[in-house]
Motif scaffolding. Structure first.
Motif, short mmCIF file in Angstrom:
data_model
loop_
_atom_site.label_atom_id
_atom_site.label_comp_id
_atom_site.label_asym_id
_atom_site.label_seq_id
_atom_site.Cartn_x
_atom_site.Cartn_y
_atom_site.Cartn_z
N ARG A 1 0.82 -1.20 0.00
CA ARG A 1 0.00 0.00 0.00
C ARG A 1 0.85 1.26 0.00
NH1 ARG A 1 -3.72 2.71 4.64
NH2 ARG A 1 -4.93 4.09 3.28
N TYR A 2 2.08 1.15 0.54
CA TYR A 2 2.97 2.31 0.67
C TYR A 2 4.17 2.15 -0.26
CZ TYR A 2 0.33 2.78 5.02
OH TYR A 2 -0.68 2.87 5.95
N LEU A 3 4.54 3.23 -0.93
CA LEU A 3 5.67 3.19 -1.85
C LEU A 3 6.67 4.29 -1.51
CD1 LEU A 3 3.77 2.75 -5.23
CD2 LEU A 3 5.03 0.98 -3.98
N VAL A 4 7.93 3.91 -1.36
CA VAL A 4 9.01 4.87 -1.30
C VAL A 4 9.56 4.95 -2.71
CG1 VAL A 4 11.26 5.45 -0.32
CG2 VAL A 4 9.54 4.29 1.09
N VAL A 5 9.40 6.10 -3.35
CA VAL A 5 9.73 6.26 -4.76
C VAL A 5 11.05 7.00 -4.90
CG1 VAL A 5 8.95 7.10 -7.01
CG2 VAL A 5 7.27 6.31 -5.32
N THR A 6 11.98 6.43 -5.66
CA THR A 6 13.26 7.06 -5.92
C THR A 6 13.51 7.02 -7.42
OG1 THR A 6 14.59 5.02 -5.82
CG2 THR A 6 14.14 6.14 -3.73
N GLY A 7 14.42 7.88 -7.91
CA GLY A 7 14.82 7.78 -9.30
C GLY A 7 14.74 9.08 -10.06
N CYS A 8 14.75 8.97 -11.37
CA CYS A 8 14.77 10.14 -12.25
C CYS A 8 13.82 9.92 -13.44
CB CYS A 8 16.21 10.39 -12.74
SG CYS A 8 16.85 9.07 -13.82
N THR A 9 13.45 11.01 -14.14
CA THR A 9 13.70 12.39 -13.76
C THR A 9 12.48 12.89 -13.00
OG1 THR A 9 12.84 13.24 -15.85
CG2 THR A 9 15.22 12.83 -15.73
N THR A 10 12.70 13.86 -12.12
CA THR A 10 11.67 14.24 -11.16
C THR A 10 10.38 14.69 -11.82
OG1 THR A 10 13.49 15.01 -9.77
CG2 THR A 10 11.26 15.58 -9.07
N SER A 11 10.47 15.58 -12.80
CA SER A 11 9.25 16.18 -13.36
C SER A 11 8.61 15.34 -14.45
CB SER A 11 9.55 17.58 -13.90
OG SER A 11 10.35 17.50 -15.07
N ILE A 12 9.26 14.26 -14.86
CA ILE A 12 8.70 13.43 -15.93
C ILE A 12 8.32 12.06 -15.38
CG2 ILE A 12 9.03 12.51 -18.24
CD1 ILE A 12 9.01 15.52 -18.17
N CYS A 13 9.28 11.15 -15.26
CA CYS A 13 8.95 9.77 -14.88
C CYS A 13 8.55 9.63 -13.42
CB CYS A 13 10.13 8.86 -15.21
SG CYS A 13 10.44 8.75 -16.99
N ILE A 14 9.18 10.41 -12.53
CA ILE A 14 8.82 10.30 -11.11
C ILE A 14 7.45 10.90 -10.86
CG2 ILE A 14 9.42 11.04 -8.78
CD1 ILE A 14 11.16 8.77 -9.97
N GLU A 15 7.22 12.11 -11.34
CA GLU A 15 5.91 12.72 -11.13
C GLU A 15 4.81 11.90 -11.81
OE1 GLU A 15 3.49 16.79 -12.15
OE2 GLU A 15 5.63 17.00 -11.69
N SER A 16 5.08 11.40 -13.02
CA SER A 16 4.08 10.57 -13.71
C SER A 16 3.76 9.32 -12.92
CB SER A 16 4.59 10.18 -15.10
OG SER A 16 4.74 11.31 -15.93
N THR A 17 4.79 8.68 -12.37
CA THR A 17 4.60 7.46 -11.59
C THR A 17 3.83 7.74 -10.31
OG1 THR A 17 6.56 6.38 -12.49
CG2 THR A 17 5.81 5.65 -10.32
N ILE A 18 4.18 8.81 -9.60
CA ILE A 18 3.49 9.12 -8.34
C ILE A 18 2.05 9.53 -8.60
CG2 ILE A 18 3.44 10.75 -6.40
CD1 ILE A 18 6.49 10.57 -6.32
N ARG A 19 1.81 10.27 -9.67
CA ARG A 19 0.42 10.60 -10.03
C ARG A 19 -0.39 9.32 -10.26
NH1 ARG A 19 -1.09 15.69 -12.68
NH2 ARG A 19 0.52 17.27 -12.31
N ASP A 20 0.14 8.42 -11.07
CA ASP A 20 -0.59 7.18 -11.35
C ASP A 20 -0.77 6.34 -10.10
OD1 ASP A 20 -1.12 7.67 -13.97
OD2 ASP A 20 0.23 6.17 -14.79
#
Length: 240
Positions: free
Chosen positions: A162-181
């Protein structure tokens, strides 16, 4: 059902209770094409130093996760050798692939033949400092979000995450897209801000990093740092 292991993580916009028994770490796109000399970004003249700076903090979080028995899931972006999965001609992702010379034949720094952003080559291998270990999970994506048309959600559901610690790149593209989804699917995401990086645009000092952090904090998740997250994953303050 796994015994709950509740800790309180120091984060913003406020402290977050996390059940370690339902937590996984995502490592998104920390691969040679984005963060190594000779990779796709480096060949395109993109400054990879901000991504390089995220390696050590990310390694710290991964180490803490493994020591605590948390799943570590690597997500890497790569395309089929025939490039049949880059999108229809003229589509946004297709245009990006043309701009970044996806599929071009190159020579890797270790002298192996390789291809930009193509599966099974040096270019899409995980950065050597963050090499996966036995038991880690590797998921392939072909677009920015780690959830789009991948097996990630099925893997998370199988692990009761249920909980995700998200790391990686790039912040405004793949990370933000992943966290939004992830947020759309009701996952609770924490982003350690020193475990992510966003290069500035060519000829500019602007990267979008700070704006993405604000968007994530305001709407889609929580922000913390590698030290706080590592301490939390180590179980400090945990209650059964």
């Amino acid at each position: 059902m796994a015994e709950r292991r509740i800790i309180t993580l120091d984060a913003t916009p406020g402290p977050l209770e996390v059940d370690l028994s339902a937590t996984a770490v995502l490592v998104v796109d920390m691969q040679n094409d984005f963060g190594a000399a000779g990779g796709m970004f480096d060949r395109a003249g993109i400054d990879i130093s901000v991504i390089r700076r995220a390696i050590a903090p990310t390694a710290k979080v991964i180490s803490a996760a493994r020591a605590t028995g948390l799943p570590v899931i690597y997500v890497k972006e790569e395309h089929r050798p025939d490039l049949s999965d880059i999108g229809a001609e003229g589509s946004p992702h297709w245009r990006m692939c043309q701009r970044m010379a996806v599929g071009a034949e190159v020579t890797a720094p270790d002298s192996r033949p390789s291809r930009i952003h193509v599966a099974g080559t040096w270019n899409t291998e995980i950065l050597s400092e963050l090499t996966p270990e036995d038991g880690d999970i590797i998921v392939t994506k072909r677009r920015y979000s780690a959830f789009y048309d991948t097996e990630l959600e099925a893997r998370l559901r199988a692990l009761s995450i249920r909980y995700l610690v998200v790391t990686g790149c790039t912040t405004s593209i793949c990370i933000e897209s992943t966290i939004r989804d992830a947020a759309f699917r009701d996952y609770i995401c924490v982003l350690p801000v020193d475990c992510t990086g966003q290069p500035a645009r060519s000829g500019s000092s602007y990267s979008g990093y700070e704006e993405s952090l604000k968007i994530i904090e305001r709407t889609f998740g929580w922000l913390s740092c590698s030290e706080r997250v590592s301490n939390a994953l180590a179980g400090k303050g945990a209650q059964a």
